[in-house]
Scaffold this active site. Structure first.
Site, PDB file in Angstrom:
ATOM      1  N   GLY A 114       0.838  -1.211   0.000  1.00 56.55           N
ATOM      2  CA  GLY A 114       0.000   0.000   0.000  1.00 56.55           C
ATOM      3  C   GLY A 114       0.864   1.247   0.000  1.00 56.55           C
ATOM      4  O   GLY A 114       0.507   2.283   0.562  1.00 56.55           O
ATOM      5  N   ILE A 158      -0.637   6.710   4.217  1.00 54.05           N
ATOM      6  CA  ILE A 158       0.365   6.344   5.238  1.00 54.05           C
ATOM      7  C   ILE A 158       1.702   6.050   4.557  1.00 54.05           C
ATOM      8  O   ILE A 158       2.754   6.497   5.005  1.00 54.05           O
ATOM      9  CB  ILE A 158      -0.120   5.159   6.100  1.00 54.05           C
ATOM     10  N   ARG A 184     -18.880  -4.275   9.118  1.00 55.76           N
ATOM     11  CA  ARG A 184     -17.539  -4.627   9.609  1.00 55.76           C
ATOM     12  C   ARG A 184     -17.092  -6.007   9.094  1.00 55.76           C
ATOM     13  O   ARG A 184     -15.937  -6.209   8.768  1.00 55.76           O
ATOM     14  CB  ARG A 184     -17.528  -4.593  11.145  1.00 55.76           C
ATOM     15  N   ASN A 244     -10.608  -7.415   3.188  1.00 57.34           N
ATOM     16  CA  ASN A 244      -9.192  -7.268   3.527  1.00 57.34           C
ATOM     17  C   ASN A 244      -8.555  -8.595   3.917  1.00 57.34           C
ATOM     18  O   ASN A 244      -7.372  -8.817   3.657  1.00 57.34           O
ATOM     19  CB  ASN A 244      -9.003  -6.197   4.595  1.00 57.34           C
ATOM     20  N   GLN A 249      -1.412 -12.307   0.380  1.00 56.21           N
ATOM     21  CA  GLN A 249      -0.081 -11.754   0.644  1.00 56.21           C
ATOM     22  C   GLN A 249       0.649 -12.561   1.720  1.00 56.21           C
ATOM     23  O   GLN A 249       1.876 -12.652   1.698  1.00 56.21           O
ATOM     24  CB  GLN A 249      -0.198 -10.278   1.028  1.00 56.21           C
ATOM     25  N   GLY A 305      -2.682  -2.193   8.106  1.00 54.33           N
ATOM     26  CA  GLY A 305      -3.991  -2.155   7.427  1.00 54.33           C
ATOM     27  C   GLY A 305      -5.069  -2.806   8.271  1.00 54.33           C
ATOM     28  O   GLY A 305      -4.879  -3.887   8.826  1.00 54.33           O
ATOM     29  N   ASP A 329      -2.003   3.673  19.379  1.00 55.76           N
ATOM     30  CA  ASP A 329      -2.830   3.727  20.594  1.00 55.76           C
ATOM     31  C   ASP A 329      -1.937   3.954  21.823  1.00 55.76           C
ATOM     32  O   ASP A 329      -2.270   4.743  22.704  1.00 55.76           O
ATOM     33  CB  ASP A 329      -3.613   2.411  20.740  1.00 55.76           C
ATOM     34  N   ARG A 339      -0.767   7.501  21.814  1.00 52.19           N
ATOM     35  CA  ARG A 339      -1.879   8.386  22.178  1.00 52.19           C
ATOM     36  C   ARG A 339      -2.082   8.383  23.698  1.00 52.19           C
ATOM     37  O   ARG A 339      -2.347   9.425  24.299  1.00 52.19           O
ATOM     38  CB  ARG A 339      -3.168   7.915  21.489  1.00 52.19           C
ATOM     39  N   HIS A 346      -6.854  -3.383  18.037  1.00 55.39           N
ATOM     40  CA  HIS A 346      -6.778  -1.995  17.558  1.00 55.39           C
ATOM     41  C   HIS A 346      -8.158  -1.613  17.028  1.00 55.39           C
ATOM     42  O   HIS A 346      -8.448  -1.709  15.836  1.00 55.39           O
ATOM     43  CB  HIS A 346      -5.714  -1.843  16.461  1.00 55.39           C
TER      44      HIS A 346
HETATM   45  P1  NAX Z   1      -5.029   4.665   1.711  1.00 55.06           P
HETATM   46  O1  NAX Z   1      -6.331   4.214   1.135  1.00 55.06           O
HETATM   47  O2  NAX Z   1      -4.554   6.044   1.450  1.00 55.06           O
HETATM   48  O3  NAX Z   1      -3.865   3.683   1.197  1.00 55.06           O
HETATM   49  C1  NAX Z   1      -4.022   2.313   1.114  1.00 55.06           C
HETATM   50  C2  NAX Z   1      -3.210   1.861  -0.076  1.00 55.06           C
HETATM   51  O4  NAX Z   1      -3.267   0.455  -0.119  1.00 55.06           O
HETATM   52  C3  NAX Z   1      -3.776   2.386  -1.405  1.00 55.06           C
HETATM   53  O5  NAX Z   1      -2.748   3.038  -2.136  1.00 55.06           O
HETATM   54  C4  NAX Z   1      -4.234   1.120  -2.115  1.00 55.06           C
HETATM   55  O6  NAX Z   1      -4.059   1.174  -3.525  1.00 55.06           O
HETATM   56  C5  NAX Z   1      -3.332   0.078  -1.482  1.00 55.06           C
HETATM   57  N1  NAX Z   1      -3.844  -1.285  -1.578  1.00 55.06           N
HETATM   58  C6  NAX Z   1      -5.127  -1.710  -1.521  1.00 55.06           C
HETATM   59  N2  NAX Z   1      -5.181  -3.029  -1.710  1.00 55.06           N
HETATM   60  C7  NAX Z   1      -3.907  -3.449  -1.877  1.00 55.06           C
HETATM   61  C8  NAX Z   1      -3.323  -4.713  -2.124  1.00 55.06           C
HETATM   62  N3  NAX Z   1      -4.069  -5.809  -2.260  1.00 55.06           N
HETATM   63  N4  NAX Z   1      -1.976  -4.763  -2.225  1.00 55.06           N
HETATM   64  C9  NAX Z   1      -1.222  -3.666  -2.118  1.00 55.06           C
HETATM   65  N5  NAX Z   1      -1.718  -2.444  -1.918  1.00 55.06           N
HETATM   66  C10 NAX Z   1      -3.051  -2.341  -1.780  1.00 55.06           C
HETATM   67  O7  NAX Z   1      -5.103   4.355   3.262  1.00 55.06           O
HETATM   68  P2  NAX Z   1      -4.101   4.815   4.415  1.00 55.06           P
HETATM   69  O8  NAX Z   1      -4.590   6.066   5.033  1.00 55.06           O
HETATM   70  O9  NAX Z   1      -2.717   4.749   3.908  1.00 55.06           O
HETATM   71  O10 NAX Z   1      -4.392   3.648   5.498  1.00 55.06           O
HETATM   72  C11 NAX Z   1      -3.975   2.322   5.252  1.00 55.06           C
HETATM   73  C12 NAX Z   1      -4.542   1.361   6.273  1.00 55.06           C
HETATM   74  O11 NAX Z   1      -4.082   1.694   7.576  1.00 55.06           O
HETATM   75  C13 NAX Z   1      -6.066   1.375   6.370  1.00 55.06           C
HETATM   76  O12 NAX Z   1      -6.534   0.040   6.449  1.00 55.06           O
HETATM   77  C14 NAX Z   1      -6.316   2.088   7.695  1.00 55.06           C
HETATM   78  O13 NAX Z   1      -7.561   1.714   8.261  1.00 55.06           O
HETATM   79  C15 NAX Z   1      -5.153   1.584   8.490  1.00 55.06           C
HETATM   80  N6  NAX Z   1      -4.807   2.312   9.728  1.00 55.06           N
HETATM   81  C16 NAX Z   1      -4.331   1.596  10.766  1.00 55.06           C
HETATM   82  C17 NAX Z   1      -3.913   2.184  11.946  1.00 55.06           C
HETATM   83  C18 NAX Z   1      -3.359   1.374  13.079  1.00 55.06           C
HETATM   84  O14 NAX Z   1      -3.078   1.958  14.143  1.00 55.06           O
HETATM   85  N7  NAX Z   1      -3.182   0.037  12.970  1.00 55.06           N
HETATM   86  C19 NAX Z   1      -4.046   3.653  12.143  1.00 55.06           C
HETATM   87  C20 NAX Z   1      -4.157   4.414  10.870  1.00 55.06           C
HETATM   88  C21 NAX Z   1      -4.976   3.751   9.801  1.00 55.06           C
HETATM   89  O15 NAX Z   1      -6.322   4.000  10.043  1.00 55.06           O
END
Ligand code: NAX
Length: 327
Positions: free
Chosen positions: A11, A16, A98, A105, A112, A130, A159, A162, A187
């Site tokens: 991603g 991120i 959910r 995912n 992967q 993710g 977390d 924070r 999380h």
């Molecule tokens: P974005 O949607 O900006 O980026 C995700 C990227 O993943 C995109 O570029 C997309 O093309 C790519 N992607 C999708 N499917 C894929 C695959 N099969 N193989 C490779 N790449 C793939 O989201 P972003 O803001 O970067 O957040 C990414 C993830 O982090 C989300 O699931 C979000 O919910 C999660 N988070 C987790 C956090 C944590 O503390 N664990 C906090 C922050 C965030 O919310």
């Protein structure tokens, strides 16, 4: 010069990813003497954008960046990887429940996870960002054959950070004064942020809490719902703080936690603290040279037990939704 460490990021063209890659390449994650090779994975539709990110990485002329590759083939991105940061996931869209998100995912983490186990270094350390991060990590770990499932972790560090920051603000002390917060469990908003073992300037954090209701009414829900609060304020989810948390997670895992402190990591359960084996759950851990150990013998009160078990039950429910994706 040290041998470069191979770091795969999935991603990588996302929000991120854009905040993370430059931190890694600058040396923030593994230190300012450690060269790195970035191996970046995206879906085909985002490869063009990822190419642009790689052009920017080139333009930084980072002395530690010994190579970059980008691809939409998981095995290529994971080939020989020493560290794997799995950020790529589909966002939750309107009308999606959910368990729809878990399944969409979960499929990604199954595919992967299989590729990772085939291609990465057998000692690879994996952190899943993710969402739903804990259960995605569990799915990937369930496909580990060559790799050690204990090396699959989920990111609880945002977390944890924070919680540190809130305790510091409440105590009126700098964040460097605060140690030993814990983000237990999932999380999600069912996590249990714990300040009962935290210390501020070496003194139990409780000493600084003059209103006992503050913990239940503000601290716990404040940490649990911080992501939503940021989403509402910024109009977008947490990105830079999430990337920073990933940097901290990997840095401490590989280089070690400071003495007399710990960090929170989502790890495979083995029955410790009464959490049955078979899920990925946030625990306090101390790290040294690439290994981690759960902090033992912390007192768990009935209040804490209830919250820790509730987070476990949510993870069990999540696991039930994705059982068919597990190896
Ligand atoms: P974005 O949607 O900006 O980026 C995700 C990227 O993943 C995109 O570029 C997309 O093309 C790519 N992607 C999708 N499917 C894929 C695959 N099969 N193989 C490779 N790449 C793939 O989201 P972003 O803001 O970067 O957040 C990414 C993830 O982090 C989300 O699931 C979000 O919910 C999660 N988070 C987790 C956090 C944590 O503390 N664990 C906090 C922050 C965030 O919310």
């Amino acid at each position: 010069m040290r041998q470069p460490i191979r770091i795969a990021v999935t991603g990588a063209a996302g929000h991120i990813g854009y905040n993370l890659l430059f931190r890694i390449a600058s040396g923030d994650m593994l230190g300012y003497r450690q060269p790195v090779i970035l191996q970046l994975l995206e879906i085909p539709a985002s490869l063009q954008a990822l190419k642009g990110v790689c052009m920017e990485l080139d333009d930084c002329a980072f002395p530690l960046l010994a190579g970059t590759l980008f691809t939409d083939v998981p095995e290529e991105a994971f080939a020989g990887a020493d560290i794997v940061i799995m950020v790529g996931a589909r966002p939750r869209t309107k009308g999606m429940e959910r368990n729809d998100l878990l399944n969409v995912n979960g499929e990604i983490f199954k595919t992967q996870g299989i590729a990772l186990d085939r291609a990465a270094s057998p000692r690879a350390k994996v952190v899943v960002v993710g969402n739903p991060a804990n259960t995605n990590a569990l799915i990937a770990a369930s496909h580990a054959r060559r790799l050690d499932p204990k090396n699959y972790t989920s990111m609880m560090r945002l977390d944890h950070n924070r919680a540190l920051s809130r305790i510091a603000a409440h105590a009126g002390r700098p964040v460097t004064s605060v140690r030993k917060a814990i983000a237990w469990g999932n999380h999600s908003s069912a996590q249990f942020p714990d300040l009962y073992h935290a210390v501020v300037d070496g003194i139990n954090a409780n000493t600084f809490i003059h209103d006992p209701k503050w913990v239940e009414r503000e601290f716990i829900p404040g940490v649990q719902n911080r992501g939503t609060e940021i989403l509402e304020a910024r109009g977008a989810s947490s990105v830079a703080s999430a990337a920073n948390a990933a940097v901290c997670h990997v840095r401490d895992w590989l280089l070690g936690t400071p003495e007399n402190d710990w960090v929170s990591m989502g790890i495979l359960t083995d029955g410790r603290y009464g959490i049955p084996e078979g899920v990925i759950y946030g625990f306090p851990v101390q790290c040294s040279k690439g290994s981690y150990a759960v902090v033992e013998n912390l007192e768990i009160t009935p209040f804490m037990r209830e919250r820790m078990d509730s987070s476990y039950r949510e993870l069990l429910w999540e696991r039930d939704q994705v059982r068919h994706l597990m190896g």
